[in-house]
Design a protein around this motif. Structure first.
Motif, mmCIF file in Angstrom:
data_model
loop_
_atom_site.group_PDB
_atom_site.id
_atom_site.type_symbol
_atom_site.label_atom_id
_atom_site.label_comp_id
_atom_site.label_asym_id
_atom_site.label_seq_id
_atom_site.Cartn_x
_atom_site.Cartn_y
_atom_site.Cartn_z
ATOM 1 N N ARG A 1 93.453 -11.862 31.384
ATOM 2 C CA ARG A 1 94.395 -11.878 29.974
ATOM 3 C C ARG A 1 95.131 -12.904 29.493
ATOM 4 O O ARG A 1 94.987 -14.234 30.534
ATOM 5 N N ASP B 1 102.495 -12.576 30.738
ATOM 6 C CA ASP B 1 100.841 -11.947 29.872
ATOM 7 C C ASP B 1 101.673 -12.571 28.124
ATOM 8 O O ASP B 1 102.525 -12.192 27.957
ATOM 9 N N GLU C 1 100.216 -11.748 25.439
ATOM 10 C CA GLU C 1 100.895 -10.786 24.765
ATOM 11 C C GLU C 1 101.509 -9.561 24.839
ATOM 12 O O GLU C 1 102.978 -8.901 23.915
ATOM 13 N N THR C 2 101.695 -9.444 25.831
ATOM 14 C CA THR C 2 103.252 -8.208 26.069
ATOM 15 C C THR C 2 103.868 -8.381 26.393
ATOM 16 O O THR C 2 105.153 -7.904 26.485
ATOM 17 N N ARG D 1 105.675 -9.607 29.642
ATOM 18 C CA ARG D 1 105.877 -9.465 30.386
ATOM 19 C C ARG D 1 105.552 -10.275 31.942
ATOM 20 O O ARG D 1 104.470 -11.721 31.216
ATOM 21 N N PRO E 1 110.658 -7.922 28.479
ATOM 22 C CA PRO E 1 110.227 -8.881 27.649
ATOM 23 C C PRO E 1 110.531 -9.944 28.388
ATOM 24 O O PRO E 1 112.097 -9.788 28.737
#
Length: 463
Positions: free
Chosen positions: A366, A396, A398-399, A401, A428
């Protein structure tokens, strides 16, 4: 033959709590314990070792009096008093558990060694018990490897160490992982010479390299000797001591120990339960194979705690109880794979971790963000005079998280819970970023750390 609604074998962290829930639901329960109520945590693990760690910390702080503006006239260790203090904590915890179980309605505490006769029947203390539900909470014990000469010399495991009431002249610790490191530091602080012998090329090899290196530096700064890459370990008696071979080179001198602690891992207490009579499947290491609901290969038999290989901590054992109780009594669908991995290593300063290591995060493929902060830039650590270590987070990109975090530093075992709770809530990084933490704390720097997150592909960064 006596019949119950449920039989629990083992009174560690999961068993008594489950007995209480089943009792409250009106079920009859037999809970069987062949040794000490409370399991490893109460008797030979968490409670006594953290009591010893606290004694070692107090002694270490007193010796550092000049750093804080005072001078202690004298600081001397009384190992008998230290051991008595730890034993008092053990006895208090054990008696408390026994009294609790004895007061539960419909619960019979039976002493003895239980063995399966069939999938729903066990023999113990000269009688046979049967139940449609059987829960195994039998825990584990120290693994003792087959090393040359090990059967010819006296050795200690964690059980013997917590009962030790004399100060070793030279303690050699075989195994540079979590249990071994805690005992190594505490006994160095008590005043013993200490050497850690580890086969791998670094300590606590499951951790990231920066964590391993920092932990080694902390221990060596206190005078703990570390021998890594020791692939030729053996033992022999030498006078009133123990010669510990580390290197097989012809001119290599052995270490001369007064005491040897073997701390190379754990093994489950499943080898003498008669599991074959019930048809319960185990893996090659003896751990009971369970699914994510903690059910064994045999309907009506569950395994909780260290014996199932799905966790090696008091908190994971207790969560096993929570999962089983919620599914059986509350109509829920709780599973082990919903649990975030989190733990602490109680050297001083402690190492606390949740989620993935850097290496594990990289292995996901990722896009990542990463940040680190030395404890020298954490006000509370500086004010306490304990600036060793660092904190780090990987997320991460993109997410948004958090994937994992580690705090090697003062109060890190408490501060990590802010990250752990956010990860459990699946929030997030921005959610924690805008928290308003209390000053001055270690936790207050976590939102600041999130501001330092940078794209990361595994290269050195974020110093």
């Amino acid at each position: 033959m006596r019949s119950f609604d449920a039989i629990i074998i083992g009174a560690g962290q999961a068993g008594p709590a489950l007995a209480a829930r089943l009792s409250a639901a009106g079920q009859s329960v037999a809970i069987i314990e062949r040794h000490w109520v409370g399991g490893t945590c109460v008797n030979t693990g968490c409670r006594p070792t953290k009591t010893l760690v606290a004694s070692a910390y107090a002694l270490h702080t007193a010796r550092r009096g000049a750093d804080y503006g005072f001078t202690a006239a004298s600081v001397a260790i009384d190992m008998a008093a230290v051991a008595a203090r730890a034993n008092a904590v053990i006895q208090d915890g054990r008696r408390g558990n026994e009294a609790w179980l004895s007061g539960l309605t419909g619960v019979a505490l039976i002493r003895g060694h239980a063995r399966f006769e069939s999938a729903d029947t066990v023999a113990v203390a000269g009688e046979r018990l049967t139940a449609p539900k059987i829960f195994l909470n039998v825990g584990g014990r120290a693994a003792v490897p087959d090393l040359p000469g090990i059967d010819e010399v006296p050795i200690l495991t964690n059980t013997g160490m917590v009962a030790l009431d004399t100060l070793p002249r030279h303690l050699v610790v075989i195994g540079g992982s979590y249990i071994g490191l805690e005992f190594a530091q505490m006994y160095r602080r008590f005043g013993a010479a200490v050497t850690i012998v580890e086969r791998m090329d670094r300590l606590i090899a499951r951790e990231d390299e920066d964590v391993s290196a920092a932990v080694r530096a902390i221990l060596e700064a206190e005078g703990v000797a570390v021998r890594t890459g020791a692939n030729c370990i053996g033992f022999a008696r030498q006078g009133d001591g123990i010669a510990v071979r580390v290197d097989c080179a012809a001119d290599a001198s052995p270490l001369l120990a007064s005491h040897v602690l073997v701390a190379v891992g754990r093994r489950p207490n499943t080898d003498d339960l008669g599991l074959e009579a019930a048809g319960v499947a185990v893996d090659p290491r003896g751990y009971i194979i369970v699914d994510d609901h903690l059910k064994s290969s045999v309907p009506g038999i569950w395994a909780l705690g260290d014996c199932n290989g799905r966790g090696a901590f008091t908190h994971t054992a207790y969560n096993d109880f929570e999962i089983v109780a919620a599914n059986l009594l509350d109509g829920e669908d709780r599973r082990v794979n919903q649990r975030l991995p989190g733990y602490a290593l109680y050297i001083d300063p402690p190492l606390a971790r949740v989620g993935l290591t850097d290496a594990q995060a990289l292995a996901t493929g990722r896009p990542l963000l990463r940040a680190t902060r030395p404890m020298t830039r954490v006000g509370r650590a500086v004010e306490k005079g304990e600036p060793q270590g660092f904190m780090k987070i990987v997320a991460d990109a993109e997410t948004r998280r958090v994937l994992g975090a580690a705090i090697l530093g003062t109060s890190g075992d408490e501060a990590i819970h802010g990250v752990l709770d956010m990860m459990n809530a699946d929030q997030p990084i921005e959610r924690l970023r805008w928290a308003v933490p209390i000053h001055p704390t270690v936790s207050e720097l976590i939102p600041t750390l999130l501001l330092d997150l940078e794209p990361w592909n595994g290269a050195a960064c974020c110093a």
